[in-house]
Design an enzyme around this catalytic site. Sequence first.
Site, short mmCIF file in Angstrom:
data_model
loop_
_atom_site.label_atom_id
_atom_site.label_comp_id
_atom_site.label_asym_id
_atom_site.label_seq_id
_atom_site.Cartn_x
_atom_site.Cartn_y
_atom_site.Cartn_z
N CYS A 65 -43.60 -0.41 37.47
CA CYS A 65 -43.54 -0.29 39.32
C CYS A 65 -44.80 -1.16 39.71
CB CYS A 65 -44.35 1.59 39.38
SG CYS A 65 -44.93 1.33 40.91
N CYS A 68 -47.50 0.28 41.92
CA CYS A 68 -48.46 1.38 40.62
C CYS A 68 -49.97 0.64 40.92
CB CYS A 68 -47.70 1.65 40.27
SG CYS A 68 -46.54 2.81 40.48
#
Length: 148
Positions: A65, A68
Amino acid sequence: MKNLLHISYFIALIALVSSSTAKAQETTSKSSTQINFIENSWTEALKQAARQNKYIFVDAYATWCGPCKMLKATTFKNNKVADFYNDNFVNVAIDMEKGQGPALAAEWGLQAYPTMIIFTSKGKPVSGTVGYIRANDLIKFGRQALNK
């Protein structure tokens, strides 16, 4: 004259020691440099939250991600964010694709990453947000949860 020289040397030595001590104290009292996370253990987060009587801040992430990774590189390393979350929460980062992650993702109904959730010390959800979030907004998110 010799006594004056000794006194001057002694005063210089005291000044040097005092300066070193002040710098050491300044270093230890500086802000945190990042949020301190328990890694991949919801169970441990619950135990610590119960012991410390604190809410739990969960960073639910996936290794692939992009947002993230950006959170970890920026927002979570902001000194104000780090100080606020380290003082007020038990923080846990959970890879939602490993260990307890998949079961927790299903239980919590997660559909996107990063998802950040604040829980009571007993594991009851209080507040959540999805996606990248800036430092000031993450502090605001935490304060709102603490005020509920």
